[in-house]
Enzyme design. Structure first.
Site, short mmCIF file in Angstrom:
data_model
loop_
_atom_site.label_atom_id
_atom_site.label_comp_id
_atom_site.label_asym_id
_atom_site.label_seq_id
_atom_site.Cartn_x
_atom_site.Cartn_y
_atom_site.Cartn_z
N THR A 214 87.86 122.31 124.41
CA THR A 214 88.42 123.75 124.01
C THR A 214 88.42 124.88 124.87
OG1 THR A 214 88.03 122.87 121.41
CG2 THR A 214 88.18 125.43 122.06
N ARG A 242 92.58 116.52 110.48
CA ARG A 242 91.40 117.31 110.57
C ARG A 242 91.42 118.64 111.32
NH1 ARG A 242 88.25 119.66 114.80
NH2 ARG A 242 85.99 119.35 114.54
N VAL A 243 90.81 119.45 110.78
CA VAL A 243 91.02 120.99 111.37
C VAL A 243 89.62 121.41 111.76
CG1 VAL A 243 91.50 123.57 110.94
CG2 VAL A 243 92.98 121.66 109.96
N GLY A 268 82.87 121.11 115.89
CA GLY A 268 83.45 122.33 115.10
C GLY A 268 82.86 122.20 113.40
N1 ASP Z 1 85.39 123.28 118.35
C1 ASP Z 1 86.34 122.43 118.51
C2 ASP Z 1 86.67 121.76 117.39
O1 ASP Z 1 85.63 121.13 116.59
C3 ASP Z 1 86.21 121.35 119.62
C4 ASP Z 1 85.83 121.96 120.96
O2 ASP Z 1 85.08 122.76 120.98
O3 ASP Z 1 86.34 121.12 121.91
O4 ASP Z 1 87.84 121.28 116.88
#
Ligand code: ASP
Length: 348
Positions: A214, A242-243, A268
């Site tokens: 991310t 999924r969010v 997340g």
């Molecule tokens: N935090 C992000 C998520 O769970 C993943 C990430 O940090 O790459 O969607």
């Protein structure tokens, strides 16, 4: 000879204007001089394990984060707004294909890129976010449009894409997100899952041994205003729909001029359960804890106790920066008014 009424009138008017000017000048003299802050921009490209990242991928990530930092810093140097710097930097990260965002997004179990993004203005507390979009090249800009052109904070899926169309944002084909590197990871994962014969209804909760790629940015501009933004393809092989935390205001993204601006990266679900970004800023705001301590306490103690892996980047109104991560690494770039871009991935 008596002066005419018109002359008396004009004289009185002139006196009033002059008096107002004098009063205005006096007020200005009494007011504190407008503050000009040194700016700061921090960008991350995900936290996690880097041991499986190829040298070519690392180079591409460094090149992209450098370009993003230069672009955002130029905006801030010219007196631009923190929110503009955050958006511009993150568009470059999305377009680069080197991170889990935009063109480089990880694929879901269905083999498609499903993108989430959020942006927040610390001056007004206005925020916008989108989730589960599949046809938007730059979700961070669509999130900003939600913030500025609707009365809502969050739009998801088909509704977000309808809104994009109404704003003249072209919908791109899923092939726009085709990425050889990620497709290979996806196929390897499918093969591994087949071996374990796990069902789609009860997906394995195992995480990939990879970076959470991310990307996010936080900035303080010369006016003293904070902003934060985060954009992602979410976790690799996630369930359809999924969010994660990135588009959830307060979990993965938060900005408030009274305390701080934060963008998170990591598993997340833990960031959502712990409202990580808001928790850090509220510790600063209500407990008057220094930013670095607040960020460390949340990431290095609370998340670690729960086995929630990840990191954050954070900046406060005085320009203090915190970048804790409880993983092997977290690529991040920091640039201040001196123009020097410092890129770190591992702890010194
Ligand atoms: N935090 C992000 C998520 O769970 C993943 C990430 O940090 O790459 O969607």
């Amino acid at each position: 000879m008596k002066p005419s009424r018109a002359i008396l009138f004009s004289a009185a008017a002139l006196f009033l204007v002059a008096a107002t000017r004098v009063q205005h000048t006096a007020e200005l003299a009494a007011a504190p001089p407008p503050q000009s802050h040194d700016f700061v921009l921090v960008i991350h490209g995900g936290a996690g394990s880097y041991k499986n990242q190829s040298p070519e991928h690392s180079d591409a990530a460094r090149t992209a984060i450098t370009h993003a930092a230069e672009t955002g810093a130029a905006i801030l140097r010219n007196g631009g707004r923190s929110i503009d710097a955050v958006e511009a930097a993150l568009r470059i990260m999305e377009d680069s294909g080197a991170f889990d965002a935009g063109r480089g997004a990880y694929y879901s179990r269905a083999g498609v890129a499903e993108l989430d993004a959020a942006i927040m203005d610390g001056k007004t507390l206005q925020a916008g976010s989108v989730a589960s979009v599949r046809h938007i090249a730059n979700p961070i800009s669509l999130a900003r449009m939600v913030m500025e052109r609707t009365k809502h904070v969050m739009l998801v899926g088909a509704g977000a894409e309808e809104f994009a169309k109404s704003q003249g944002v072209p919908l791109v084909s899923p092939f726009y997100f085709y990425n050889e590197r990620e497709w290979k990871h996806y196929q390897d994962r499918v093969a591994a899952e087949e071996k374990k014969s796990s069902s789609l209804v009860n997906p394995s909760l195992e995480e990939d041994d990879r970076v959470h790629g991310t990307t996010g940015a936080v900035a303080l501009d010369q006016e003293g205003n904070l902003a934060a933004g985060t954009t992602t393809g979410g976790t690799a092989f996630k369930m359809t729909g999924r969010v994660g935390d990135s588009p959830i205001i307060g979990a993965g993204t938060y900005a408030n001029n009274e305390s701080c601006a934060v963008s998170g990266t990591g598993a997340g679900e833990f960031y959502m359960r712990n409202v990580v970004a808001a928790d850090i800023c509220e510790r600063v705001r209500y407990l008057h804890v220094p930013l670095e301590q607040a960020a460390n306490d949340v990431v290095m103690k609370e998340l670690v106790e729960q086995h929630g892996e990840g990191g954050v980047i954070a900046v406060d109104p005085q320009g203090h920066v915190a970048t804790p991560f409880n993983t092997e690494g977290m690529i991040h770039a920091i640039v201040r008014a001196d123009g020097v871009i410092r890129i770190e991935t591992f702890k010194p």
